[in-house]
Structure formats: C-alpha cells, structure tokens
Motif scaffolding. Sequence first.
Motif, PDB file in Angstrom:
ATOM      1  N   LYS A 149       0.819  -1.224   0.000  1.00 52.13           N
ATOM      2  CA  LYS A 149       0.000   0.000   0.000  1.00 52.13           C
ATOM      3  C   LYS A 149       0.850   1.271   0.000  1.00 52.13           C
ATOM      4  O   LYS A 149       0.393   2.319  -0.449  1.00 52.13           O
ATOM      5  N   LYS A 152       1.239   3.658  -3.014  1.00 54.44           N
ATOM      6  CA  LYS A 152       0.245   4.686  -3.339  1.00 54.44           C
ATOM      7  C   LYS A 152       0.769   6.092  -3.035  1.00 54.44           C
ATOM      8  O   LYS A 152       0.351   7.061  -3.666  1.00 54.44           O
ATOM      9  N   THR A 157      -0.559   2.980  -8.799  1.00 59.15           N
ATOM     10  CA  THR A 157      -1.725   2.129  -8.587  1.00 59.15           C
ATOM     11  C   THR A 157      -1.278   0.772  -8.056  1.00 59.15           C
ATOM     12  O   THR A 157      -0.270   0.228  -8.508  1.00 59.15           O
ATOM     13  N   THR A 158      -2.024   0.230  -7.105  1.00 64.23           N
ATOM     14  CA  THR A 158      -1.657  -1.073  -6.537  1.00 64.23           C
ATOM     15  C   THR A 158      -2.789  -2.090  -6.715  1.00 64.23           C
ATOM     16  O   THR A 158      -3.965  -1.743  -6.677  1.00 64.23           O
TER      17      THR A 158
END
Length: 295
Positions: A149, A152, A157-158
Amino acid sequence: MAKKILITGGTGLIGQQLTRILNNKGYEVAILSRNPSEKNEYKWDIPNEYIDEEALKNTTHIIHLAGAGIADKNWSDDRKKILIDSRVNTANLLFSKIAALNIPVKKFISASGIGYYGANTNETIYTEKDTPGNDFVAKICVAWENAAKQFKQLGITTTVLRTGVVLSKTGGALEKMNTPIALSAIGNGKQIVSWIHINDICNLYVKAVEEDTFSGIYNAVAPDFVTNKEFTKTLGKATKKPILPINAPSFVLKLIFGEMSAIILEGSRISFDKTAKEYKFTQPNLLEALKSLDL
C-alpha cells in the motif's frame, strides 16, 4: 509506452509460469535474483539494500511475488522473522529505490494470501471487505499488504491478489498432497480448501498488468471451494488413487508441525464474487482443474 515488468520471486511456482506467459505476449521481463544467472536476471541484496539499477530502468510494472515458503519449515522465532522480512523488507527496498531514482512505475502488483482472514473453519464466507484474522499467517498477510500500500504514496496504482491453494503439476501444496500410493484426508476433513488453478492465477496477474482499472484487493480463488475431505476424494478420482479409510490424525500433525499445523487443519470459505465479476475463470471446477494438470 511499452511495458517493462519487473518480477520478484520469479523463480517460484507462479513466477516461472508467469514469466513465460509475459515473454510470449512480447513484454520485456526483468527478474530480481540473489544469484542472477540468466540475461534477464539482475542482482538484489536485501540486507545490504542493493538493487542493480539496470533492472529498474524503464520499469512500468512491478509484480512482487518474493517470500519464503510458509510451509517449508517449522515456525521457530527466527523462521517467523524470515517469513515476514522476505515479503516486507523486499517491498520496502523496492519502494525506497523507486522513490530515490524517480522511476515512473505505473503499477505495483503484489501477492498476498487468503490466510489474511485467519485459519477459521466456519460458515462465514470472507470477502475482501472483512477484517484480518489474529493468527500468525494473518499477521504476515497484513504486513505484506501494508508494504504494498505504501506505493500509493508515489501515485502508483496497486493491486493485491489474496491467493488460495495454487494447483500446479509440480511444486506447491498439491505436490505434497498427491502422494505416490494413496491419499488421505487431514484431521476431521471439514476444513475448507479454497484453491485456484495455476493458469488462472497467472492470468489474473496478466490482467493486472494490462488493465489499469483492475486495481485494489481481490481474492484469487476459484468459484468451487470444497472441504478437505471432498478435495481428497476429487483428487483420488482425478489421479485414480485410493483414499485411505482413516484420516491423518490432528494430534499427530500438531506434534509434528506445532503452530504451523493450523494451515492444514483449518481452512476458511473465501468469496470469489468480486473477482468473478471482472474475470472469467478458465478452470472453475475442481475435478476438471485437477484433470487438466495430468497428474
């Protein structure tokens, strides 16, 4: 712009097949390795915080599969640290290098596991919105996903794929279950096996590379979860092997594997609904999936 995909854990069960698929589709693939031996492999050294910068040049997508095998060794305190660090420290190193070198990565795609929800055998069907469990594997998955995360923060974009038991002809859990002579259910046999065919999990990674909107968290499990007893019977039918009338006893497995026995004695029902809305599984049925592997 042409896609260049950097893969960690490229020599693992998923990584090897995924690399072949991506190469066949014409993508440039680079693999990070502690001991590079092929021309598309580049050295990284996690303790010394080193990555060969050639691997990062022009990288548009990163697929993070690196991580020591959960069930490869019993969970001593040292082993537990390795299981977490091999997933988290690797992601942290990638993050720091990409930030420092200002690499214009578009997407970070990370593995995780359905162990995120905890080893629970109950009637709950866990969705991507459910909170994590409290056991050790859940803690691994939470740390793993938190490491993903952070990308970000760089505007990247993950996508996270919480993966079930991967069915493959060689390697992985199925190779250990598919014994040469006969098969046996484990414990009371009521624990749930949420699985996915190797082709489908690889296809989901390809989808994450090719479709910008395929982002966020997805359960990577087929729409056919079964109990361990049902799985064993189906595996017997696919391989034409007999099923032993007596299950492998829970107490013996606990004595042998200790805390790690939870991952084979317990199993949760995992929802496939969100994933199935965006992806059509090539192997949605367990028997057909097993037969396709020609075990």
